[in-house]
Design a protein around this motif. Structure first.
Motif, PDB file in Angstrom:
ATOM      1  N   ALA A 152     -17.181  34.916 -32.631  1.00 13.61           N
ATOM      2  CA  ALA A 152     -16.926  33.475 -32.609  1.00 13.61           C
ATOM      3  C   ALA A 152     -15.995  33.049 -31.477  1.00 13.61           C
ATOM      4  CB  ALA A 152     -16.353  33.029 -33.951  1.00 13.61           C
ATOM      5  N   ASP A 153     -16.439  32.047 -30.710  1.00 10.36           N
ATOM      6  CA  ASP A 153     -15.571  31.450 -29.701  1.00 10.36           C
ATOM      7  C   ASP A 153     -15.149  30.036 -30.105  1.00 10.36           C
ATOM      8  OD1 ASP A 153     -18.244  30.598 -29.319  1.00 10.36           O
ATOM      9  OD2 ASP A 153     -17.769  29.915 -27.298  1.00 10.36           O
ATOM     10  N   VAL A 154     -15.804  29.464 -31.128  1.00 11.34           N
ATOM     11  CA  VAL A 154     -15.397  28.183 -31.702  1.00 11.34           C
ATOM     12  C   VAL A 154     -15.310  28.337 -33.212  1.00 11.34           C
ATOM     13  CG1 VAL A 154     -15.932  25.740 -32.006  1.00 11.34           C
ATOM     14  CG2 VAL A 154     -16.486  26.874 -29.837  1.00 11.34           C
ATOM     15  N   VAL A 155     -14.162  28.009 -33.768  1.00 11.99           N
ATOM     16  CA  VAL A 155     -13.939  28.101 -35.213  1.00 11.99           C
ATOM     17  C   VAL A 155     -13.507  26.723 -35.709  1.00 11.99           C
ATOM     18  CG1 VAL A 155     -12.617  29.192 -37.068  1.00 11.99           C
ATOM     19  CG2 VAL A 155     -13.260  30.522 -35.032  1.00 11.99           C
ATOM     20  N   VAL A 156     -14.207  26.234 -36.745  1.00 10.21           N
ATOM     21  CA  VAL A 156     -13.907  24.914 -37.292  1.00 10.21           C
ATOM     22  C   VAL A 156     -13.538  25.050 -38.754  1.00 10.21           C
ATOM     23  CG1 VAL A 156     -14.809  22.609 -37.768  1.00 10.21           C
ATOM     24  CG2 VAL A 156     -15.464  23.789 -35.652  1.00 10.21           C
ATOM     25  N   TYR A 157     -12.394  24.485 -39.138  1.00 10.87           N
ATOM     26  CA  TYR A 157     -11.972  24.429 -40.539  1.00 10.87           C
ATOM     27  C   TYR A 157     -12.070  22.979 -41.010  1.00 10.87           C
ATOM     28  CZ  TYR A 157     -10.036  29.168 -40.206  1.00 10.87           C
ATOM     29  OH  TYR A 157      -9.886  30.522 -40.050  1.00 10.87           O
ATOM     30  N   VAL A 158     -12.780  22.773 -42.114  1.00  6.41           N
ATOM     31  CA  VAL A 158     -12.977  21.420 -42.649  1.00  6.41           C
ATOM     32  C   VAL A 158     -12.454  21.364 -44.083  1.00  6.41           C
ATOM     33  CG1 VAL A 158     -14.613  19.539 -43.034  1.00  6.41           C
ATOM     34  CG2 VAL A 158     -15.082  21.261 -41.273  1.00  6.41           C
ATOM     35  N   GLY A 159     -11.482  20.495 -44.323  1.00  7.17           N
ATOM     36  CA  GLY A 159     -10.981  20.305 -45.685  1.00  7.17           C
ATOM     37  C   GLY A 159     -10.410  21.556 -46.313  1.00  7.17           C
ATOM     38  N   THR A 160      -9.762  22.380 -45.523  1.00  8.64           N
ATOM     39  CA  THR A 160      -9.165  23.610 -46.039  1.00  8.64           C
ATOM     40  C   THR A 160      -7.934  23.952 -45.211  1.00  8.64           C
ATOM     41  OG1 THR A 160      -9.589  25.944 -46.583  1.00  8.64           O
ATOM     42  CG2 THR A 160     -10.615  25.099 -44.591  1.00  8.64           C
ATOM     43  N   ASN A 161      -6.999  24.675 -45.826  1.00  7.77           N
ATOM     44  CA  ASN A 161      -5.740  25.012 -45.170  1.00  7.77           C
ATOM     45  C   ASN A 161      -5.428  26.491 -45.380  1.00  7.77           C
ATOM     46  OD1 ASN A 161      -3.205  24.917 -43.960  1.00  7.77           O
ATOM     47  ND2 ASN A 161      -2.194  24.132 -45.792  1.00  7.77           N
ATOM     48  N   PRO A 162      -6.164  27.373 -44.701  1.00 12.31           N
ATOM     49  CA  PRO A 162      -5.979  28.818 -44.924  1.00 12.31           C
ATOM     50  C   PRO A 162      -4.601  29.345 -44.551  1.00 12.31           C
ATOM     51  CG  PRO A 162      -7.418  28.413 -43.042  1.00 12.31           C
ATOM     52  CD  PRO A 162      -7.226  27.099 -43.733  1.00 12.31           C
ATOM     53  N   MET A 163      -3.874  28.674 -43.668  1.00 10.55           N
ATOM     54  CA  MET A 163      -2.538  29.156 -43.326  1.00 10.55           C
ATOM     55  C   MET A 163      -1.638  29.222 -44.555  1.00 10.55           C
ATOM     56  SD  MET A 163      -2.108  30.098 -40.188  1.00 10.55           S
ATOM     57  CE  MET A 163      -0.350  29.991 -39.917  1.00 10.55           C
ATOM     58  N   ASP A 164      -1.888  28.364 -45.538  1.00 13.46           N
ATOM     59  CA  ASP A 164      -1.108  28.380 -46.771  1.00 13.46           C
ATOM     60  C   ASP A 164      -1.848  29.054 -47.917  1.00 13.46           C
ATOM     61  OD1 ASP A 164       1.040  27.094 -45.611  1.00 13.46           O
ATOM     62  OD2 ASP A 164       0.372  25.102 -46.188  1.00 13.46           O
ATOM     63  N   ASP A 165      -3.170  28.909 -47.968  1.00 17.52           N
ATOM     64  CA  ASP A 165      -3.941  29.401 -49.110  1.00 17.52           C
ATOM     65  C   ASP A 165      -4.519  30.799 -48.900  1.00 17.52           C
ATOM     66  OD1 ASP A 165      -3.448  26.942 -50.278  1.00 17.52           O
ATOM     67  OD2 ASP A 165      -5.281  26.056 -49.461  1.00 17.52           O
ATOM     68  N   HIS A 166      -4.878  31.125 -47.671  1.00 17.29           N
ATOM     69  CA  HIS A 166      -5.418  32.440 -47.306  1.00 17.29           C
ATOM     70  C   HIS A 166      -4.688  32.903 -46.040  1.00 17.29           C
ATOM     71  CE1 HIS A 166      -8.571  30.310 -49.513  1.00 17.29           C
ATOM     72  NE2 HIS A 166      -9.077  31.469 -49.873  1.00 17.29           N
ATOM     73  N   PRO A 167      -3.410  33.238 -46.152  1.00 20.38           N
ATOM     74  CA  PRO A 167      -2.553  33.379 -44.963  1.00 20.38           C
ATOM     75  C   PRO A 167      -3.038  34.325 -43.874  1.00 20.38           C
ATOM     76  CG  PRO A 167      -1.213  33.301 -46.948  1.00 20.38           C
ATOM     77  CD  PRO A 167      -2.643  33.380 -47.406  1.00 20.38           C
ATOM     78  N   ARG A 168      -3.824  35.356 -44.208  1.00 18.44           N
ATOM     79  CA  ARG A 168      -4.259  36.293 -43.161  1.00 18.44           C
ATOM     80  C   ARG A 168      -5.649  35.963 -42.613  1.00 18.44           C
ATOM     81  NH1 ARG A 168      -4.044  42.314 -44.265  1.00 18.44           N
ATOM     82  NH2 ARG A 168      -3.606  42.482 -42.047  1.00 18.44           N
ATOM     83  N   HIS A 169      -6.222  34.864 -43.035  1.00 13.46           N
ATOM     84  CA  HIS A 169      -7.580  34.531 -42.611  1.00 13.46           C
ATOM     85  C   HIS A 169      -7.668  34.382 -41.096  1.00 13.46           C
ATOM     86  CE1 HIS A 169     -11.459  32.271 -42.617  1.00 13.46           C
ATOM     87  NE2 HIS A 169     -11.690  33.033 -43.663  1.00 13.46           N
TER      88      HIS A 169
END
Length: 446
Positions: A152-169
């Motif tokens: 992946a060279d483009v990653v899009v997160y929509v309506g989610t906050n992995p830095m707090d909920d899935h910290p190692r994502h």
């Protein structure tokens, strides 16, 4: 404040799995002293806290609520016999949870549900159930986290906050790691967050696109129009300037490999299933120009495994009703919240879940009036409602078992330490219940 490294240990156990979230990180190292966990390496702050503080509020003995309403310790035989009889004699039992246990235990649960005509449901019913409905309707352009890391060279997160909920994502799978085709890690990737709130994930992204709450469907529809060459008359859509949306579409069209992740901010806002429908179709449209895939951000470490195991056994992913002698599934009819709101269940057993935290107040009220059973490792709000408590063990720590990562990859989670003396695995507990129900049925037939 910098924590000092742990040096007082006598054993390392490497390549263990974390049983916190859908990341299912399997590179964890446990530090043991006298066969007890005293430290952990490579886990995120939440996973490490869960492992290190495992003994806090731990359930260590079977409990039964007495006539005065107080939970008191009892023997396993008494607790299991009472549970089996209550379940066997119930007319509308519900077996709920399963997100934090093994596939092996889930399959035992399916056998019990078939035998007793129970409804078998899990946390999907209140989180990504709408996403699963959308996959059934429109399809699922699926990917693995390994593909994202390497391509992946483009990653899009929509309506989610992995830095707090899935910290190692981000650090393990999507943004920062060096991949086969992304040798420079973060420098080779563009990360975009679409969210009404300025989250910690938005802070580390290259671009944050803020849109209006509950206007997900409108936003995704506008992006599809732009992708197909249509012009937008409005200066902004869903609170986002049209020029910003046009720029986003150009970035997504020109990606070599794009990965989109979405969370409850999409599946549980106004529109629910239709939001995910539209997002899937956007990803499908993007595949005319580039390579794109998508995944829901699953919460518990085996919530996806439940959907997979139940679908393989029954053809349905959650909310499966066995009361007619065959599996039946209908959202709003056989799903847990709807059953409880209609006051239908006369028995409720939660396995590796806490309805006291997850359910609405009106729903919980019905649990006060029916027999309730808890199979879990720790004391929680649901324990205050439970009539019988059966203490279990942690998968990937005290018990081995299989779990499915959020991208549907099965992982074996090995045992690291011995379980507490008077606790048993979910699989053992459910096997014992099934055997006791079989005896009750034989006695009735004779």
């Amino acid at each position: 404040m910098i924590e000092k490294p742990i040096t007082d240990y006598d054993e390392e156990v490497r390549n263990c799995s974390c049983s916190y979230c859908g990341n299912n990180c399997d590179d964890i190292t446990y530090l043991l002293k006298d066969k007890k966990i005293v430290g952990v390496r490579h886990a995120c702050r939440i996973g490490a806290s869960k492992i290190i503080n495992d003994q806090d509020q731990r359930l260590l003995n079977p409990l039964v609520r007495n006539d005065e309403g107080i939970l008191e310790e009892t023997t396993w035989d008494v607790a299991l016999d009472k549970t089996a009889r209550l379940l066997y004699e119930s007319d509308r039992p519900v077996l709920y949870g399963w997100g934090e246990t093994s596939v092996e235990a889930i399959k035992k649960g399916i056998k019990i549900a078939e035998k007793t005509g129970a409804v078998m449901d899990n946390q999907s019913t209140i989180c990504h159930g709408s996403s699963i409905q959308a996959f059934q309707n429109v399809g699922h352009p699926v990917m693995t986290l390994g593909e994202v890391k390497n391509r992946a060279d483009v990653v899009v997160y929509v309506g989610t906050n992995p830095m707090d909920d899935h910290p190692r994502h981000l650090s393990r799978y999507t943004t920062f790691p060096e991949g086969f085709f992304r040798k420079n890690g973060r420098k080779d990737r563009t990360v975009i967050t679409l969210d009404p709130k300025y989250t910690n994930t938005a802070k580390v992204s290259d671009e944050w696109i803020q849109f209006n709450m509950n206007e997900d469907y409108l936003l995704f529809d506008a992006l599809r129009m732009l992708l197909k060459g249509e012009s937008l008359d409005e200066e902004e859509i869903a609170g986002v300037p049209t020029s910003q949306l046009e720029n986003l579409i150009q970035i997504m069209k020109n990606a070599e490999y794009g990965a989109l992740f979405f969370g409850l901010g999409v599946s549980q806002t106004l529109g629910k299933q239709k939001n995910v429908d539209m997002l899937i179709q956007l990803v499908e449209d993007l595949n005319r120009y580039s390579k794109w895939s998508m995944l829901p951000m699953r919460g518990f470490f085996n919530v996806s495994g439940f959907n997979i195991a139940l679908t393989s056994e029954t053809g349905y992913p959650y909310g499966v009703d066995f009361s007619r002698g065959y599996p039946r599934f209908m959202v709003g009819e056989t799903t847990t919240i709807d059953l409880l709101n209609r006051r239908e269940p006369d028995f409720f057993m939660a396995i590796s879940a806490d309805p006291g935290v997850q359910f609405p107040g009106y729903t919980i009220k019905h649990l006060v009036n029916i027999p309730t059973i808890q199979i879990d490792t720790h004391w929680g709000p649901y324990t205050e409602l439970a009539d019988i408590v059966l203490p279990s063990t942690r998968v990937g720590v005290e018990t081995e078992g299989t779990a499915y990562r959020m991208d549907s990859i099965p992982l074996f989670m090995k045992k690291v330490i011995d379980k507490p003396e008077n606790c048993h695995s979910d699989e053992w507990i459910l096997t014992q219940l099934y055997e006791r129900i079989e005896i009750l049925k034989q006695e009735e037939d004779n």
